[in-house]
Motif scaffolding. Structure first.
Motif, PDB file in Angstrom:
ATOM      1  N   ALA A 275      -8.685   4.812  -4.628  1.00  0.00           N
ATOM      2  CA  ALA A 275      -8.025   5.147  -3.372  1.00  0.00           C
ATOM      3  C   ALA A 275      -8.903   4.628  -2.243  1.00  0.00           C
ATOM      4  CB  ALA A 275      -7.834   6.657  -3.260  1.00  0.00           C
ATOM      5  N   TYR A 276      -8.309   4.481  -1.077  1.00  0.00           N
ATOM      6  CA  TYR A 276      -9.051   3.960   0.062  1.00  0.00           C
ATOM      7  C   TYR A 276      -8.752   4.803   1.300  1.00  0.00           C
ATOM      8  CZ  TYR A 276      -9.220  -0.160  -2.967  1.00  0.00           C
ATOM      9  OH  TYR A 276      -9.396  -1.003  -4.034  1.00  0.00           O
ATOM     10  N   ILE A 277      -9.739   4.874   2.175  1.00  0.00           N
ATOM     11  CA  ILE A 277      -9.546   5.442   3.507  1.00  0.00           C
ATOM     12  C   ILE A 277      -9.601   4.279   4.480  1.00  0.00           C
ATOM     13  CG2 ILE A 277     -10.419   7.030   5.264  1.00  0.00           C
ATOM     14  CD1 ILE A 277     -11.902   8.501   2.958  1.00  0.00           C
ATOM     15  N   LEU A 278      -8.551   4.111   5.255  1.00  0.00           N
ATOM     16  CA  LEU A 278      -8.483   2.980   6.177  1.00  0.00           C
ATOM     17  C   LEU A 278      -9.342   3.277   7.407  1.00  0.00           C
ATOM     18  CD1 LEU A 278      -7.252   0.241   6.744  1.00  0.00           C
ATOM     19  CD2 LEU A 278      -5.213   1.371   7.616  1.00  0.00           C
ATOM     20  N   ALA A 279     -10.369   2.437   7.619  1.00  0.00           N
ATOM     21  CA  ALA A 279     -11.282   2.620   8.750  1.00  0.00           C
ATOM     22  C   ALA A 279     -10.834   1.810   9.962  1.00  0.00           C
ATOM     23  CB  ALA A 279     -12.697   2.225   8.350  1.00  0.00           C
ATOM     24  N   SER A 280     -10.357   0.592   9.725  1.00  0.00           N
ATOM     25  CA  SER A 280      -9.851  -0.243  10.822  1.00  0.00           C
ATOM     26  C   SER A 280      -8.801  -1.186  10.259  1.00  0.00           C
ATOM     27  CB  SER A 280     -10.981  -1.043  11.476  1.00  0.00           C
ATOM     28  OG  SER A 280     -11.540  -1.971  10.565  1.00  0.00           O
ATOM     29  N   GLY A 281      -7.852  -1.578  11.114  1.00  0.00           N
ATOM     30  CA  GLY A 281      -6.778  -2.456  10.688  1.00  0.00           C
ATOM     31  C   GLY A 281      -5.518  -1.688  10.307  1.00  0.00           C
ATOM     32  N   TRP A 282      -4.488  -2.447   9.918  1.00  0.00           N
ATOM     33  CA  TRP A 282      -3.190  -1.880   9.560  1.00  0.00           C
ATOM     34  C   TRP A 282      -2.786  -2.371   8.178  1.00  0.00           C
ATOM     35  CZ3 TRP A 282       0.907  -0.226  13.400  1.00  0.00           C
ATOM     36  CH2 TRP A 282       0.357   0.109  14.651  1.00  0.00           C
TER      37      TRP A 282
ATOM     38  N   ASP B 233      -5.783   6.921   7.714  1.00  0.00           N
ATOM     39  CA  ASP B 233      -4.862   7.195   6.616  1.00  0.00           C
ATOM     40  C   ASP B 233      -5.496   6.855   5.269  1.00  0.00           C
ATOM     41  OD1 ASP B 233      -2.959   7.978   8.435  1.00  0.00           O
ATOM     42  OD2 ASP B 233      -1.791   6.121   8.308  1.00  0.00           O
ATOM     43  N   PHE B 234      -5.030   7.546   4.240  1.00  0.00           N
ATOM     44  CA  PHE B 234      -5.391   7.201   2.871  1.00  0.00           C
ATOM     45  C   PHE B 234      -4.456   6.114   2.356  1.00  0.00           C
ATOM     46  CE2 PHE B 234      -7.685  11.211   2.878  1.00  0.00           C
ATOM     47  CZ  PHE B 234      -8.731  10.976   1.988  1.00  0.00           C
ATOM     48  N   LEU B 235      -4.977   5.247   1.515  1.00  0.00           N
ATOM     49  CA  LEU B 235      -4.188   4.242   0.816  1.00  0.00           C
ATOM     50  C   LEU B 235      -4.284   4.531  -0.677  1.00  0.00           C
ATOM     51  CD1 LEU B 235      -5.503   1.001   2.603  1.00  0.00           C
ATOM     52  CD2 LEU B 235      -3.482   2.323   3.196  1.00  0.00           C
ATOM     53  N   GLY B 236      -3.132   4.678  -1.330  1.00  0.00           N
ATOM     54  CA  GLY B 236      -3.124   4.831  -2.772  1.00  0.00           C
ATOM     55  C   GLY B 236      -3.615   6.163  -3.285  1.00  0.00           C
ATOM     56  N   LEU B 237      -3.597   7.208  -2.467  1.00  0.00           N
ATOM     57  CA  LEU B 237      -4.110   8.510  -2.911  1.00  0.00           C
ATOM     58  C   LEU B 237      -3.255   9.071  -4.048  1.00  0.00           C
ATOM     59  CD1 LEU B 237      -6.092  10.836  -2.570  1.00  0.00           C
ATOM     60  CD2 LEU B 237      -4.576  11.794  -0.820  1.00  0.00           C
ATOM     61  N   ARG B 238      -1.931   9.039  -3.894  1.00  0.00           N
ATOM     62  CA  ARG B 238      -1.058   9.555  -4.951  1.00  0.00           C
ATOM     63  C   ARG B 238      -1.210   8.742  -6.232  1.00  0.00           C
ATOM     64  NH1 ARG B 238       3.295   8.657  -2.716  1.00  0.00           N
ATOM     65  NH2 ARG B 238       4.244   6.957  -3.907  1.00  0.00           N
ATOM     66  N   SER B 239      -1.315   7.442  -6.079  1.00  0.00           N
ATOM     67  CA  SER B 239      -1.395   6.562  -7.247  1.00  0.00           C
ATOM     68  C   SER B 239      -2.672   6.784  -8.047  1.00  0.00           C
ATOM     69  CB  SER B 239      -1.309   5.100  -6.803  1.00  0.00           C
ATOM     70  OG  SER B 239      -0.086   4.849  -6.133  1.00  0.00           O
TER      71      SER B 239
END
Length: 244
Positions: free
Chosen positions: A53-60, A82-88
Motif C-alpha cells: 500500500a502507499y500513502i500519497l505524499a505529493s502528486g495525483w 490519500d492511501f493507494l491500494g489499502l483495500r487491495s
C-alpha cells in the motif's frame, strides 16, 4: 526538513482525531520508505497480487477499472494524504488499477507494518478506518452522480467535492484550486465523452458558476455553484476532530 505534522496525511486524519505525540511518531515511522513514480505507467495493475500500500505524499493518481472493449471507468482520484491500494493489500489482490496522473512521491507501507501500528495504537486504526469510510462515502456519491444527476450537476458536484478535499490538506481555498485533470480524465470519471465534458464546462462558465482553464478551477460564484449541484459536504465529515 521533514516534519510529520505538516504532511497531508496528518492534516487529513486531523479532521477526525487529534493525534497524540506517540501516534505522530508511528506515522513518522511509516513514512520512512519513500518512492517516486513518473506520470503514466501503471503503479498497480488490475488483478495484481502481493503489492504494498502507499500513502500519497505529493502528486495525483487515479483508480480505475478496465473493460474488455478497452473502455475505462475511473473510480476515484487520489490526492496527497490519500492511501493507494489499502483495500487491495489487505485482500491480497487488486480489483482495480492505479495510475499516476502526475509525477508523484509516495510512502510504501506493508500490511505487516499497518497491522502492528493498528494493534499498538487503536485510535490511529480508527482514524484510518474513518478515512477509508469517507472514501467509500465518496464512491456512493459518485454512483449517484452517474446514475441520477444530470451532466452539468454531475460536473459541478464533482468539482466542489474535489475542492473540499484539497482544502482539507492545504492545497485549495474556497474560491478554487490547481487541477491537473484533463477532459479525458473527467469523462472517464463522470461517464461522459470528452466532447460532452467540454460542452458542460463551457455551460457552467457561461452561467457564471465555475471556470476551468489552464489547470486552474475557479469558482466564480461558490454559493450558487453549491445550490446548483445540491452539494452537501456532510458525507466528507470535515467538521473538526471527533476523537480527542
Amino acid at each position: 526538513m521533514f516534519s510529520i505534522e505538516d504532511t497531508p496525511l496528518v492534516r487529513k486524519l486531523g479532521a477526525f482525531v487529534s493525534l497524540s505525540e506517540a501516534e505522530l511518531r508511528v506515522l513518522e515511522t511509516l513514512h520512512k520508505r519513500r518512492r517516486r513514480f513518473i506520470a503514466g505507467p501503471e503503479l498497480v495493475h488490475q488483478g495484481q497480487s502481493d503489492q504494498a500500500a502507499y500513502i500519497l505524499a505529493s502528486g495525483w493518481a487515479c483508480s480505475f477499472k478496465m473493460l474488455k472493449d478497452g473502455g475505462r471507468q475511473i473510480v476515484d482520484f487520489q490526492i496527497p494524504g490519500d492511501f493507494l491500494g489499502l483495500r487491495s493489500v489487505l485482500l491480497h489482490i487488486s480489483d482495480h488499477g492505479i495510475e499516476p496522473i502526475t509525477d508523484m512521491e509516495v510512502t510504501e507501507v506493508s500490511a505487516a507494518d499497518l497491522l502492528v501500528a493498528f494493534e499498538r495504537h487503536p485510535r490511529l486504526a480508527t482514524a484510518i478506518l474513518w478515512a477509508a469510510s469517507r472514501d467509500e462515502a465518496m464512491v456512493v456519491e459518485h454512483l449517484v452522480d452517474i446514475g441520477r444527476r444530470h451532466a452539468a450537476e454531475r460536473m459541478a458536484h464533482f468539482l466542489l467535492e474535489l475542492g473540499a478535499r484539497l482544502n482539507l490538506v492545504g492545497m485549495g481555498i474556497k474560491t478554487g484550486y490547481a487541477c491537473p485533470l484533463t477532459q479525458t480524465h473527467l469523462a472517464d470519471a463522470l461517464g461522459l465523452t470528452a466532447i460532452h465534458v467540454n460542452r458542460i464546462l463551457r455551460q457552467l462558465r457561461e452561467r457564471g458558476l465555475v471556470t476551468f482553464q489552464s489547470g486552474i478551477v475557479t469558482f466564480d460564484s461558490y454559493n450558487e455553484m453549491v445550490d446548483f449541484a445540491e452539494f452537501n459536504p456532510a458525507y466528507l465529515n470535515q467538521g473538526g476532530p471527533l476523537l480527542r
